[in-house]
Structure formats: structure tokens, C-alpha cells
Scaffold this motif. Structure first.
Motif, PDB file in Angstrom:
ATOM      1  N   ALA A 120      10.096  -4.626   3.012  1.00  0.00           N
ATOM      2  CA  ALA A 120      10.402  -3.276   3.473  1.00  0.00           C
ATOM      3  C   ALA A 120      11.700  -2.791   2.841  1.00  0.00           C
ATOM      4  N   ASP A 121      12.665  -3.684   2.794  1.00  0.00           N
ATOM      5  CA  ASP A 121      13.967  -3.342   2.221  1.00  0.00           C
ATOM      6  C   ASP A 121      13.821  -2.945   0.751  1.00  0.00           C
ATOM      7  N   ALA A 122      13.051  -3.704   0.010  1.00  0.00           N
ATOM      8  CA  ALA A 122      12.882  -3.424  -1.422  1.00  0.00           C
ATOM      9  C   ALA A 122      12.236  -2.052  -1.635  1.00  0.00           C
ATOM     10  N   LEU A 123      11.225  -1.750  -0.840  1.00  0.00           N
ATOM     11  CA  LEU A 123      10.553  -0.447  -0.993  1.00  0.00           C
ATOM     12  C   LEU A 123      11.503   0.687  -0.660  1.00  0.00           C
ATOM     13  N   GLU A 176       0.830  -1.216   0.000  1.00  0.00           N
ATOM     14  CA  GLU A 176       0.000   0.000   0.000  1.00  0.00           C
ATOM     15  C   GLU A 176       0.860   1.259   0.000  1.00  0.00           C
ATOM     16  N   PHE A 177       1.914   1.238   0.814  1.00  0.00           N
ATOM     17  CA  PHE A 177       2.811   2.395   0.828  1.00  0.00           C
ATOM     18  C   PHE A 177       3.416   2.602  -0.557  1.00  0.00           C
ATOM     19  N   ARG A 178       3.790   1.518  -1.185  1.00  0.00           N
ATOM     20  CA  ARG A 178       4.375   1.632  -2.517  1.00  0.00           C
ATOM     21  C   ARG A 178       3.371   2.261  -3.480  1.00  0.00           C
ATOM     22  N   PHE A 223       5.810   5.501   5.951  1.00  0.00           N
ATOM     23  CA  PHE A 223       6.336   4.143   5.833  1.00  0.00           C
ATOM     24  C   PHE A 223       7.457   3.908   6.844  1.00  0.00           C
ATOM     25  N   THR A 224       8.315   4.916   6.972  1.00  0.00           N
ATOM     26  CA  THR A 224       9.426   4.818   7.910  1.00  0.00           C
ATOM     27  C   THR A 224       8.932   4.546   9.328  1.00  0.00           C
TER      28      THR A 224
END
Length: 465
Positions: A394-397, A349-351, A374-375
Motif C-alpha cells: 500500500a505504501d509503495a502505491l 489491481e488499483f495500480r 484505493f484510499t
RNA sequence: GGCACCAUAGCCAAGCGGUAAGGCAGAGGUCUGCAAAACCUUUAUUCCCCGGUUCGAUUCCGGGUGGUGCCUCCA
């Protein structure tokens, strides 16, 4: 993606001429000096656009020129007692030093005006042949503005309005005050090239037309630059190019707002500019980049030391999140739970929200808001051990977002001096012995050396201040 | 004179018809030996002013006020 097109004064869906390919041209620097923070905005903004389009899978052909022959270079060469090519070469290298530090990716092509004299001459000749330009008796060649009825369509001015507002040009060689130079007749001691109408050098506007069309085609997707280029530079480019080819020139025109100092435009002529080179002495230029992206690119922004400090503090939040995530990733992960599943869904969703912001005419301010949301979510989530899949999501985003924004490019500096590490060890012992006075003393000593100490569950860490 | 743009908290800055994102700074709390980082709570009865449209406007329209830019080299 929606792009605000200066030509239509509306946001429009960006549909490339060739599916999957975006051809864009950004007006680059005239290389006679270091560039200032105002010049930096288009470099950073359109670099971010380029990175985003690449993230979306487009093949972006990105051309940014160097204007390496003009009055200012000639003057500079005279002042320094060196040749024009030497001035150009020097400031092209200086451009790269600052642009690299700002995280601006190298262009696909960096055309220089002097390397395209042949195309420029050919373009001028075509305009003369078609009756859109004329050679004056002093060797100058002018574009006849009245021969191109659509003149003014980008800036929204009619030829009549422009005419009435035009200041009287002292030159008597023009047939009409609005006409502009395509080619300037040679003056003694200046660099010049042979042409059918005599020796001389190119005017400013024609270079960009010749180079952009040569590299990207007669019609290409995006032409970008600062708002101050709308008139006359881009207006003239359109007139020359379309008069010569009879085809549409650039399809989308993008213009960034100014950088102001105390609400006044920063410019070389006003003398209120701040060189990127000088700012770099005080700040990591990554903070400057982040500052530039903290507002939507079309809005004007004030520049001040305080604002860069704010941007730097904000960036630190993201850096800390990056580090916490790296640490979480380095630990053995328990198997995934329903919470991990839910978190992975929230990352998606953040993405989505982030892309939505970016696709709304590159609304980086809004996109940064999503990044912070997101952070916070990620920081909270990883406060306890989590499954590998959720950490990887999370890392990918975070990677994608930072990569597009061009931030967090530096690797962590893990090499601390032995002296500092010894002190850290001594502090560890002092703390074990509950000798808090000594522990605090060491923390102060390390601070004086430029290191912060953070006590975590797995012992103390050093950080560069 | 012509053509545009901007006005949101102490400082930045999104939102642009459905009742104010986010960051910095400040305050309180959790954690900590104390800190730092992180997390939680808190900080705009309201979006320059006046009209209008609307069930409803920060968002649209009109009129003000204040500020900026281009029309000349300039990102």
C-alpha cells in the motif's frame, strides 16, 4: 500510452523516436511578470506527464524555455528603469519560486532565448538561403508563408481561410499579410545583436524552433503548450523548422485547455487573471496543483476560490490516509494472513487501474478517482493490525501515485510549541479525571492557537489546522 | 466568414454502444465522554432538446438550443 495529438486530432500510441527516451519541449514563460493560474496549467500538467513517463522508466529529456527578450520585457525595463536582462533575471527567479511551490520539477534544460542567438541567426540565415524568408528594408526578416505549402496543417486552416480572416497588418514591409517576423530590426535603445542583415533581435516564434531543435534534435517527440499557442505560434514553428530542415519537427503536439474565470478565458489582456503568487497567500499551492489535475488537461476548467477549497478538502483525505498508513507502518506487524495476500492482490489491481487512467491521454481525473477508491480500501484494511508485506504494498502505491501527481511533498510538521504540548498534557489529565468541561475548554484553546486535537486509541494527537 | 471545443446531481468531475466512477457539500449510522479522523448507508429512473441508426445511446449520426475559444500579444 495514448496521447491526443493536435496534429492528427486523435489519440495515438506514444512511440518515442529513440526507444526508452522521450524528448519533449514545453513553451515556457515570457519573463516580464509573475505568472497567473492559467500559465500554471501547462507547467503542472506537462510536469505530471514527465513524472509519469519517468515512473514508467523513460529517460525524459525535458526542455522548457524562458523567453527573455521581447516587447513586453523591453517595456517593463523602461517602466522600472532597469535593463532587460535585469527584468528577465528577476522574473526567472520569481518563476522558480512559484513553480517550486506548485511542485513543478526543474527541467533538464531551461534554455533562454538570449543564450541561443547564434543558433537563431543561423536558422534565419538558412531560411533566407532557401528562399523561405526575406529581409525587409527596415531590418526585419519575415518568413514567407506561401513558400511553405503545408502551412496551416496543425491548426487545420488553409492559407486562403487564414488570409480572408486576417486583419490588415499596418506594416508595409511584409510581402504578404500572413508573413510573420523571424527577426526584428533594431530600434534605438533596445537590446540588439549583429547579423548579416543588420542589427536586431529575434522574433518570438523562431526562438522556440532554434532552442528545441538545438537541444532535442531536428525531430523530437513531444511539443506542448497551451491551446492558444496552436495558432500562430506552433503553426509558425512547424513552418520555420520544417522549411529549414526538410524533416518532420515535433511528432506529437499536446495542448492543454484554458483556465477560465466565470467561463471566460483568463488572460493577461482581459485582465481577469489571478496570480499564482497571490493565491499562494491564501492556499497551499499543493491544493492548486491538485485542483489543476482534477480535470483532464484538455478540458477547460473554471477557477474560483471555492473550487480550490474543494480541492483542498479532497487532498486532506489523502493526507489523512498517508498518516494512518505511516502510523500502521510504525507499529510491530503480525505475520501475514490470507487477508494480507488478498489485499496485496487488490493493491496491484488499483495500480493497474491507475496506470490505465494515466495512459489514456493523461486522464488525471479518472486516476484521482482510482486513488480515492484505493484510499478507502486502505483505510478500512489498516483499521486493524496487518502484516508488513501488505502495508508495504500500500505504501509503495501511495508513494508512486503521489510522487507522479506531485502531491504530499511536504514533510509533516512535528514540532509543536511547548505551550500547546503542555495544554495537551493537561487535557490528558483532565480526561483521565473525567473533567470533560476542562478537556473541551482546552480543545477550544488549542483550536484558537491553530491546532486540532484528535483522540485516538493510543492517546491524543495534535494537528495543525 | 473560416477552424475548433464544451453541455453529466447543490458544486466539481470521469465514463463515450450494454444500462450513471470519484471528490466536495448535505443526511443517517458505527466508533467517541462529546468531538475529530476513519468506516458504513444515503443523495442523477437518468446524462441540454428533437429526430435517426441499433436488440440496446449519456455514449454513434443529423438538426436545434445555450456557452467558449482560435483566426491579433496571450498558457
Amino acid at each position: 500510452m495514448q496521447i491526443y495529438n493536435t496534429m492528427t486530432r486523435r489519440k495515438e500510441e506514444l512511440v518515442p523516436l529513440t526507444p526508452g527516451v522521450i524528448r519533449m519541449y514545453v513553451c515556457g514563460p515570457t519573463v516580464y511578470n509573475f505568472f497567473h493560474i492559467g500559465n500554471a496549467r501547462p507547467f503542472v500538467v506537462f510536469d505530471t506527464l514527465r513524472r509519469y513517463l519517468e515512473y514508467k522508466g523513460f529517460n525524459v529529456v525535458f526542455a522548457q524555455n524562458f523567453t527573455d527578450i521581447d516587447d513586453k520585457l523591453i517595456r517593463r525595463a523602461g517602466e522600472e528603469g532597469i535593463t532587460v536582462p535585469e527584468v528577465a533575471e528577476r522574473y526567472i527567479q520569481e518563476y522558480y519560486t512559484d513553480a517550486d511551490a506548485l511542485g513543478v520539477e526543474r527541467s533538464s534544460v531551461n534554455p533562454r532565448a538570449t543564450e541561443h542567438i547564434g543558433e537563431i541567426v543561423a536558422l534565419v540565415q538558412t531560411l533566407i538561403d532557401k528562399g523561405h524568408a526575406y529581409a525587409a528594408d527596415n531590418g526585419d526578416v519575415y518568413f514567407s508563408v506561401r513558400s511553405y505549402p503545408a502551412y496551416g496543417k496543425l491548426s487545420g486552416q488553409s492559407i486562403e481561410d487564414l488570409e480572408s480572416g486576417a486583419r490588415i497588418d499596418p506594416t508595409e514591409h511584409k510581402r504578404d499579410p500572413l508573413d510573420f517576423a523571424l527577426w526584428k530590426g533594431a530600434k534605438p535603445g533596445e537590446p540588439s545583436w549583429e547579423t548579416p542583415w543588420g542589427r536586431g533581435r529575434p522574433g518570438w516564434h523562431i526562438e522556440c524552433s532554434a532552442m528545441s531543435m538545438n537541444i532535442l534534435g531536428e525531430t523530437f517527440d513531444i511539443h506542448a503548450g497551451g491551446q492558444d499557442l496552436v495558432f500562430p505560434h506552433h503553426e509558425n514553428e512547424i513552418a520555420q523548422s520544417e522549411a529549414a530542415t526538410g524533416k518532420p519537427f515535433a511528432r506529437y503536439w499536446m495542448h492543454n485547455g484554458y483556465i477560465n474565470i466565470n467561463n471566460e478565458k483568463m488572460s493577461k489582456s482581459l485582465g481577469n487573471f489571478m496570480l499564482v503568487r497571490d493565491i499562494a497567500k491564501e492556499f497551499d499551492l499543493e491544493a492548486v496543483r491538485f485542483f489543476l489535475l482534477s480535470a483532464q488537461y484538455r478540458n477547460p476548467v473554471n477557477f474560483s476560490r471555492e473550487l480550490v477549497e474543494q480541492a483542498d478538502a479532497a487532498l486532506l483525505r489523502i493526507r489523512n490516509a498517508r498518516e494512518r498508513l505511516d502510523e500502521a507502518l510504525a507499529k510491530p506487524a503480525p505475520s501475514s494472513t490470507a487477508e494480507d495476500e488478498a489485499f496485496i492482490a487488490s493493491v496491484a489491481e488499483f495500480r493497474g487501474r491507475w496506470e490505465e487512467a494515466m495512459e489514456d491521454d493523461l486522464n488525471t481525473a479518472d486516476a484521482i478517482g482510482v486513488l480515492f477508491d484505493f484510499t478507502r480500501a486502505a483505510n478500512g484494511f489498516i483499521s486493524e493490525p496487518r502484516g508488513e508485506a501488505s502495508l508495504r504494498a500500500a505504501d509503495a502505491l501511495l508513494r508512486d501515485v503521489c510522487s507522479v501527481m506531485g502531491i504530499l511533498r511536504h514533510k509533516k510538521e512535528e514540532a509543536f510549541p511547548k505551550e500547546a504540548l503542555d495544554l495537551l498534557e493537561e487535557r490528558k489529565a483532565a480526561r483521565a479525571a473525567k473533567n470533560w468541561a476542562r478537556a473541551d475548554e482546552i480543545r477550544e484553546a488549542l483550536k484558537a492557537m491553530g491546532f486540532a486535537v484528535e483522540d485516538g486509541k493510543e492517546g491524543a494527537k495534535l494537528k495543525r489546522l
